[in-house]
Design a protein around this motif. Structure first.
Motif, PDB file in Angstrom:
ATOM      1  N   ARG A 195       0.833  -1.202   0.000  1.00  0.00           N
ATOM      2  CA  ARG A 195       0.000   0.000   0.000  1.00  0.00           C
ATOM      3  C   ARG A 195       0.873   1.260   0.000  1.00  0.00           C
ATOM      4  O   ARG A 195       0.619   2.213  -0.736  1.00  0.00           O
ATOM      5  N   ILE A 196       1.918   1.250   0.810  1.00  0.00           N
ATOM      6  CA  ILE A 196       2.772   2.435   0.937  1.00  0.00           C
ATOM      7  C   ILE A 196       3.387   2.803  -0.405  1.00  0.00           C
ATOM      8  O   ILE A 196       3.465   3.980  -0.768  1.00  0.00           O
ATOM      9  N   GLU A 227       2.140   5.304  -3.273  1.00  0.00           N
ATOM     10  CA  GLU A 227       2.355   6.743  -3.198  1.00  0.00           C
ATOM     11  C   GLU A 227       3.661   7.172  -3.858  1.00  0.00           C
ATOM     12  O   GLU A 227       3.950   8.374  -3.943  1.00  0.00           O
ATOM     13  N   GLU A 248       3.169  -8.812  -0.432  1.00  0.00           N
ATOM     14  CA  GLU A 248       3.720  -7.517  -0.031  1.00  0.00           C
ATOM     15  C   GLU A 248       5.228  -7.592   0.193  1.00  0.00           C
ATOM     16  O   GLU A 248       5.719  -8.428   0.954  1.00  0.00           O
ATOM     17  N   HIS A 281      -3.842  -5.901   0.202  1.00  0.00           N
ATOM     18  CA  HIS A 281      -4.089  -4.607  -0.433  1.00  0.00           C
ATOM     19  C   HIS A 281      -4.722  -4.757  -1.818  1.00  0.00           C
ATOM     20  O   HIS A 281      -5.666  -4.039  -2.163  1.00  0.00           O
ATOM     21  N   ARG A 322       9.882   2.865   7.338  1.00  0.00           N
ATOM     22  CA  ARG A 322       8.458   2.625   7.105  1.00  0.00           C
ATOM     23  C   ARG A 322       7.822   1.970   8.322  1.00  0.00           C
ATOM     24  O   ARG A 322       6.682   2.275   8.680  1.00  0.00           O
ATOM     25  N   ARG A 364       4.863   4.057   9.412  1.00  0.00           N
ATOM     26  CA  ARG A 364       3.679   3.606   8.683  1.00  0.00           C
ATOM     27  C   ARG A 364       3.331   2.163   9.017  1.00  0.00           C
ATOM     28  O   ARG A 364       2.819   1.418   8.165  1.00  0.00           O
ATOM     29  N   SER A 401       0.974   0.661  10.463  1.00  0.00           N
ATOM     30  CA  SER A 401      -0.416   0.224  10.261  1.00  0.00           C
ATOM     31  C   SER A 401      -0.757   0.004   8.789  1.00  0.00           C
ATOM     32  O   SER A 401      -1.788  -0.587   8.473  1.00  0.00           O
ATOM     33  N   ASP A 402       0.110   0.466   7.882  1.00  0.00           N
ATOM     34  CA  ASP A 402      -0.155   0.301   6.456  1.00  0.00           C
ATOM     35  C   ASP A 402       0.456  -0.969   5.873  1.00  0.00           C
ATOM     36  O   ASP A 402       0.319  -1.242   4.679  1.00  0.00           O
ATOM     37  N   ASP A 450       0.786  -5.188   5.659  1.00  0.00           N
ATOM     38  CA  ASP A 450       0.124  -6.456   5.963  1.00  0.00           C
ATOM     39  C   ASP A 450       0.651  -6.892   7.335  1.00  0.00           C
ATOM     40  O   ASP A 450       1.868  -6.990   7.529  1.00  0.00           O
ATOM     41  N   ARG A 479       4.507  -7.209   8.470  1.00  0.00           N
ATOM     42  CA  ARG A 479       5.012  -6.250   9.454  1.00  0.00           C
ATOM     43  C   ARG A 479       5.625  -6.949  10.658  1.00  0.00           C
ATOM     44  O   ARG A 479       6.732  -6.606  11.100  1.00  0.00           O
TER      45      ARG A 479
END
Length: 465
Positions: free
Chosen positions: A95-96, A99, A128, A139, A322, A326, A328-329, A331, A335
């Motif tokens: 997801r990150i 961007e 991921e 995601h 990250r 981040r 919480s963003d 998997d 993570r």
């Protein structure tokens, strides 16, 4: 050619080069099939139809001018979405990363395939940050196994395997750190090549574990695998790990057979920890090749443990910022393993690296007496989607952590492997690793081709219609 989407890459290229089929026709057929069937498979995250059609039209115009088109003329292909594609953010399944600004140019391997005439049609789903053996992605949605849509594709190159099994394209690109080409090749029933570490440049790809990452092709037949591999070879100063060795084409010797090759089955560690079907697939291949007994790869279990340690520590280092900002963003399954890796003491990693050097020397000594070693690709067939555990040797084990039990000890020291799909009954496919000494990809591919020619290894033409 009744259905050009099911033709081999070599057949498509020959038809386009001769003018029997236009490149636009070949590419349009693939795009139409992706639009029709991929909603059931979820192998693509991006389709670059405008770019692909423009490229196809340029090839047709070049043919009209009498220009040579290259050995992959008009062949549609797709790449795991950790490869840079000009105009797209490089997702790496995260997801990150959505961007990130769009890439300004293609990854080197994509550029080399297109220089050989191939046409990129899109980017493929993956686990991921490539930290995955299942083909699941929270995601972008899970990729689905075309052999049985309720089963895993394997990962992390799950979209790469699923797109081939569904007959969407004849050629894909994947990456393999601990087994991410070989596992989906087994579960999806296709061929894959994990080359020697450093053989193919990784420039323009999102990294996972720099000391373990490999990039390579996947295909529905061995000739296409060799064709793509040959087109992508060559030194590259942009990847510090890329070897300066000149290209060593595999395609010219593909049909020379296996006469004189010394072939053995990996015993010990590689004969335990899987189900009966996984070992039956290896036995079928060994019989077909006339394998000369067994060899024991020393300390393979310790090699797998060291590979885990290095993977988690190097991966965590890459993602530390990250994780701090981040978390919480991610998997959660990815993570949590990265956070654990961030806490691994540096002295443990150094010990793992020292063992790695010893292990490499020990395994390379085996190739003084054998040319090829056979081993299972996975401990079982594709589990059900969402399945968390399986039972092997009477022990309940986590699926995600143990699918790579037979692949990790091999990629740990960068050996080349041709992954071959094998069927022992009417059930889901299985896979066998054809392992060779460093820089002997051509040998592994010769063996894979012999198995394909004898009907022992085969990828289905298409699963969905």
């Amino acid at each position: 050619m009744q259905d050009i989407t099911l033709a081999s890459a070599a057949e498509i290229a020959a038809a386009v080069s001769s003018g029997t089929v236009s490149a636009r026709t070949a590419v349009s057929a693939a795009l139409d099939k992706i639009a029709r069937l991929d909603p059931r498979v979820n192998s693509f995250t991006d389709v670059v139809a405008g770019r692909a059609l423009a490229r196809a039209e340029a090839l047709d115009a070049a043919r009209g001018r009498g220009e040579p088109l290259g050995p992959l003329a008009g062949v549609p292909f797709a790449a795991k979405n950790l490869f840079d594609v000009a105009g797209l953010p490089t997702r790496a399944g995260a997801r990150i990363n959505r961007e990130r600004p769009p890439s300004e140019r293609d990854a080197t391997l994509i550029a080399r395939l297109e220089a050989a005439g191939a046409v990129l049609v899109g980017a493929l789903n993956m686990g991921e940050y490539a930290y995955d053996f299942t083909g699941e992605n929270v995601h972008d949605g899970d990729s689905h196994n075309p052999h049985a849509l309720g089963h895993m594709t394997g990962g992390s190159s799950g979209g790469s395997g699923a797109a081939l099994a569904a007959g969407l394209v004849p050629l894909t690109l994947g990456s393999d750190t601990n087994g991410s080409i070989r596992v989906p090749s087994a579960f999806c029933g296709c061929f894959g090549l994990k080359p020697t570490y450093g053989r193919l440049t990784r420039a323009g790809s999102f990294p996972f574990v720099g000391s373990l990452d490999h990039l390579g092709p996947m295909a529905r037949c061995v000739a296409d695998l060799a064709l793509a591999y040959d087109a992508m070879q060559g030194p590259d100063p942009e990847d510090p790990a890329a070897s300066p060795r000149p290209a060593e084409p595999a395609l010219p010797g593909l049909e020379t057979g296996i006469g004189g090759l010394r072939i053995a089955v990996a015993g010990g560690y590689f004969a335990r920890g899987g189900d009966a079907d996984a070992f039956a697939a290896v036995a079928k291949v060994a019989r077909a090749l006339g394998a000369d007994g067994t060899v024991e790869i020393p300390e393979a279990a310790r090699a797998r443990a060291a590979a885990y340690l290095i993977t988690s520590a190097e991966g965590a280092t890459l993602h530390l910022d990250r994780l701090r900002t981040r978390a919480s963003d991610f998997d959660p399954a990815v993570r949590d393993r990265l956070i654990a890796g961030a806490m691994v003491p540096a002295t443990w990693v150094e010990r793992a690296q020292r063992f790695r050097r010893w292990y490499r020397d020990a395994v390379l000594r085996l190739f003084e007496s054998v040319d090829v070693i056979l081993a299972p690709s996975t401990p079982c067939r594709a589990p059900l989607a969402g399945q968390k555990t399986f039972v092997l040797d009477g022990v309940e084990l986590p699926v995600r952590a143990n699918i790579g039990v037979f692949t990790q000890p091999i990629s740990f020291i960068g050996l080349p492997v041709a992954a071959v799909p094998v069927r022992i009954d009417d059930g889901l496919p299985l896979g066998v690793q054809v392992i060779a000494a460093p820089w002997r990809e051509a040998t592994a591919l010769r063996v894979a081709r012999a198995l394909e020619r004898d009907g022992v290894a085969a990828a289905p033409a298409a699963i969905l219609s």
